[in-house]
Design an enzyme around this catalytic site. Structure first.
Site, mmCIF file in Angstrom:
data_model
loop_
_atom_site.group_PDB
_atom_site.id
_atom_site.type_symbol
_atom_site.label_atom_id
_atom_site.label_comp_id
_atom_site.label_asym_id
_atom_site.label_seq_id
_atom_site.Cartn_x
_atom_site.Cartn_y
_atom_site.Cartn_z
ATOM 1 N N THR A 157 0.840 -1.204 0.000
ATOM 2 C CA THR A 157 0.000 0.000 0.000
ATOM 3 C C THR A 157 0.876 1.255 0.000
ATOM 4 O O THR A 157 0.600 2.208 -0.744
ATOM 5 C CB THR A 157 -0.971 -0.021 1.202
ATOM 6 O OG1 THR A 157 -1.734 -1.225 1.110
ATOM 7 C CG2 THR A 157 -1.902 1.169 1.207
ATOM 8 N N ASN A 201 -5.296 -10.998 -6.883
ATOM 9 C CA ASN A 201 -5.309 -11.650 -5.576
ATOM 10 C C ASN A 201 -6.521 -12.538 -5.344
ATOM 11 O O ASN A 201 -6.454 -13.522 -4.624
ATOM 12 C CB ASN A 201 -5.221 -10.597 -4.461
ATOM 13 C CG ASN A 201 -6.127 -9.419 -4.694
ATOM 14 O OD1 ASN A 201 -6.130 -8.833 -5.776
ATOM 15 N ND2 ASN A 201 -6.909 -9.062 -3.703
ATOM 16 N N HIS A 238 4.558 -9.939 3.522
ATOM 17 C CA HIS A 238 3.736 -10.939 4.228
ATOM 18 C C HIS A 238 2.954 -11.858 3.296
ATOM 19 O O HIS A 238 2.319 -12.802 3.740
ATOM 20 C CB HIS A 238 2.795 -10.247 5.231
ATOM 21 C CG HIS A 238 1.675 -9.478 4.623
ATOM 22 N ND1 HIS A 238 0.400 -9.981 4.557
ATOM 23 C CD2 HIS A 238 1.628 -8.245 4.058
ATOM 24 C CE1 HIS A 238 -0.387 -9.081 3.988
ATOM 25 N NE2 HIS A 238 0.337 -8.009 3.677
ATOM 26 N N CYS A 298 -17.624 -9.814 3.772
ATOM 27 C CA CYS A 298 -18.868 -10.065 4.497
ATOM 28 C C CYS A 298 -18.984 -9.117 5.669
ATOM 29 O O CYS A 298 -18.102 -9.069 6.507
ATOM 30 C CB CYS A 298 -18.897 -11.483 5.042
ATOM 31 S SG CYS A 298 -18.889 -12.700 3.758
#
Ligand code: PLP
Length: 711
Positions: A77, A165, A215, A340
């Site tokens: 980011t 992704n 990561h 969600c």
């Protein structure tokens, strides 16, 4: 990998990965031994700097970027921000010099949100007024190159990820590069998901910026890399102590850099990571297991276009949330492929951009593993997936040859805020379906076939055309499992699908009803009164056959919505039901589950929530507690969890909560302490609020559910 907890099968590597042992060791060594500040001139500082520069050299060799700059940043980011900021400032300067810089900032419609958000952010902050335009993708997720070609002349910056992704779809960078050949636009390539999975030689392309996150490839969170082409403009985002050659100030995350360097080194040792062919084989093996568990599975992106470590699929009749809950119960971690929220699952924007049908986007699941995965790990994963499939078959969520668990009582199925209700009778193996929804009809038909239940009646609370259509669709899907096909019954069905085969005497009146084993179903037409024009609603009352007993349930269709929840004002209904009758609505946007005529008592969720770390004390202070597992039957089949000795656990899935509510409210009120739990605390919070609202004060729920309490 030994860092995985053996209980958990982690198949969500596109979200993040565990830190691999050699990276952990490299980070530990820095934190304990080479902990100097790389800007210090003493030996400890020099040692830390050497660790950092070694890592950079390894990464540069691997990524083929010796010609440009490779900066260590906090993650992708930050890399995206810096690249976009640098490009937009350069465009502003060029414009000031009178150059034509174009009018558009282009990005692939399936880019990670960090890209469009950064474009909008810096475009606004710098007051540049570019148009921010998404490059559409086709049904497979590939960029629309014709669109790009048409817009390239007006582009100031083009952003295209190397691999997606969610779907793993690989971008054909060479083709994009051809289109950019004569363009002065800057080009940013998000390399996050490609790192370690695809060969990337940055200097061989005209890529201006590329970025990576540690990561996603076994390094810790908080470390990433930004590549900047030697000729690309650059403006630091962070100014300060002049670290990274004044290009990115702030004391460096040396332990993170060391860990990332160790991973980069391992990528070429030929041992730590699997080759492409092995990864392809692993994925095929997983896909076979998934297909066995979920017959009818559909791939959302073709294997040949995607990373060999990613599968994205949908299962007709199952939502992402249901599949995720199922896997989680078996300690298999996958991603829902959609964001969600507690109230509503938002379908993935990536799959929407690919124009997949709504159901397919709402049912998508992403399975992703890291390129250091072993054969043993994949074998164990496949075993676990097959066990999930068995649990589904046993509970009739997919059809199969395993003896199903019988259904009995009231079952609530939801699609969004709309509800279909099933009333099942285990003894006679018969059911009634009330207000079928087209999105649930396939599942209901499968369920009946699997349970060997016959649907005696398909009832509607409305007689308008589309409701009639939904009922007809279910009838045809059920085929021989629709029992009311005897000529006389068909003839006597009314517009709502109702017919009677039973006479009951209630309050000295003879009532025509439909029998369902021990239960009866009575039809009412209720008129509402009041200020607005009165309306007629069809309601079904369900109870056991005892004379003069009040009905247990009232299926009220849209009546609750029409009365804005003030159903106690519907006097005509009062004549037929008692305060104990549970009201089941065809719409449940607030997840009330069931309600009653008497005014509801408000419930403050905080006051009825038990934090997981206080669970033991709670059970000690309330020795007769019954723990209620409200997860669905397929989840309950799979999970094994520890409860303190002597604690009673009862299974009442949220979809069958109405039956439990009936019993708890009939019992001597508040006698039993009820403690609800589920996987994450979402469904149990609905259950506890429902009971509290209905006046049962001795009900509680466990915050964070099994996810936190069993951690
Ligand atoms: N780009 C892609 C393709 C990603 O998958 C992610 C993370 O999911 C990011 C960017 C953002 O990475 P981070 O959150 O590590 O900054």
């Amino acid at each position: 990998m030994s860092t995985y907890s053996s209980r958990v099968i982690y198949l969500d590597s596109n979200a993040t990965t565990p830190v691999m042992p050699l990276a952990l060791e490299a980070a530990r060594a820095v934190m304990e031994d080479d902990y100097g500040n790389p800007s210090s001139v003493h030996s400890s500082g020099l040692q830390a700097k050497a660790v950092m520069e070694n890592a950079r050299k390894t990464a540069c060799e691997l990524l083929g970027c010796s010609d440009g700059k490779l900066l260590f940043v906090s993650g992708a980011t930050e890399g995206i921000q810096t690249a976009v900021f640098s490009a937009l400032l350069a465009l502003r300067d060029r414009k000031a010099r009178g150059e034509d810089i174009g009018t558009d900032l282009l990005y692939g419609a399936t880019e990670h949100k960090a890209v469009p958000e950064s474009l909008h952010h810096w475009n606004t902050v710098l007051n540049l007024n570019f148009r921010v335009i998404a490059i559409p993708v086709d049904s497979v997720g590939r960029h629309d190159l014709t669109f790009l070609e048409q817009h390239i002349k007006t582009a100031g910056l083009v952003c295209t990820m190397a691999a997606n992704n969610e779907t793993g779809v690989i971008t054909k960078l060479d083709e994009i590069e051809k289109l950019l050949k004569d363009s002065a636009a800057y080009w940013m390539v998000d390399g996050v998901q490609a790192l370690g999975k695809l060969p990337l030689k940055l200097n061989q392309h005209r890529i201006d910026y590329s970025l990576f996150s540690g990561h996603k490839l076994y390094a810790p969170k908080g470390i990433g890399m930004l590549y900047v082409h030697k000729d690309a403009p650059f403006t630091p985002l962070l100014a300060g102590g002049g670290q990274e050659g004044s290009l990115r100030s702030g004391t460096e995350n040396v332990s993170g850099i060391a860990a990332l360097g160790a991973v980069m080194q391992a990528l070429s040792d030929g041992v730590t990571f699997r080759d492409h062919a092995s990864l392809h084989r692993f994925r095929l093996q997983l896909l076979e297991a998934m297909k066995e568990a979920f017959p009818g599975l559909i791939l959302n992106a073709p294997l040949e276009d995607t990373l060999p470590t990613t599968l994205n699929f949908s299962v007709p009749g199952l939502t992402s949330k249901e599949i995720l809950d199922l896997f989680d119960a078996a300690d298999v971690r996958v991603s829902a492929g959609s964001a969600c929220s507690a109230a509503k699952a938002q379908p993935s924007f990536v799959l929407q951009a690919m124009s997949l049908p709504e159901w397919q986007a709402a049912s998508a699941v992403r399975v992703s593993f890291g390129p250091a995965t072993t054969q043993e790990y994949i074998d164990e994963a496949c075993k676990r997936v097959r066990v999930c499939g068995e649990a589904l078959r046993k509970t009739c969520m997919v059809t199969g040859d395993i003896e199903p668990l019988p259904a009995d009582g009231v079952i609530q199925l939801s699609f969004g805020s709309a509800c279909t209700w099933i009333i099942a009778d285990a003894e006679s193996k018969q059911c009634c379906v009330i207000d079928p929804l087209p999105e649930l009809n396939e599942r209901i038909a499968k369920y009946m076939r699997c349970q060997h239940y016959k649907v005696k009646a398909i009832l509607s609370t409305a007689s308008h055309d589309h409701q009639v259509g939904h009922s007809a669709q279910l009838r045809s899907l059920l085929g021989e499992y629709f029992a009311a096909d005897e000529a006389n019954m068909l003839r006597s069905q009314d517009a709502f699908g109702f017919f009677s085969d039973l006479e009951l005497t209630r309050n000295n009146q003879v009532i025509k009803a439909l029998s369902l084993g021990r239960q009866y179903v009575q039809q009412l037409h209720i008129r509402t009164e009041g200020n607005q024009a009165s309306q007629t609603f069809t309601v079904y009352l369900v109870g056991t056959g005892a004379s003069n007993s009040n009905p247990d349930f009232a299926f009220c269709g849209d009546l609750v919505i029409a009365c804005q929840g003030n159903i106690e004002g519907v006097r005509n209904l009062r004549d037929y039901i008692s305060d104990q009758t549970l009201i089941c609505s065809a719409h449940d946007p607030e997840k009330l589950l069931v309600s009653r005529m008497q005014p509801a008592e408000p419930c403050c969720l905080e006051e009825v929530t038990i934090p997981s770390h206080e669970l033991e004390t709670f059970l000690h202070d309330h020795p007769n507690t019954v723990m209620i597992d409200v997860r669905e039957p397929y989840e309950q089949q799979l999970s094994h969890f520890d409860v303190p000795p002597g604690t009673r656990v009862v299974h009442v899935p949220l979809s069958r909560l109405a039956n439990g509510v009936k019993q708890w409210l009939q019992g001597s009120q508040n006698d039993e302490t009820l403690l609800f739990f589920c996987r994450t605390g979402g469904r149990s919070s609905q259950a506890v609020q429902c009971l509290r609202r209905l006046g049962y004060q001795n009900a509680w729920h466990v915050a964070g559910g099994l996810a936190l309490w069993q951690h």
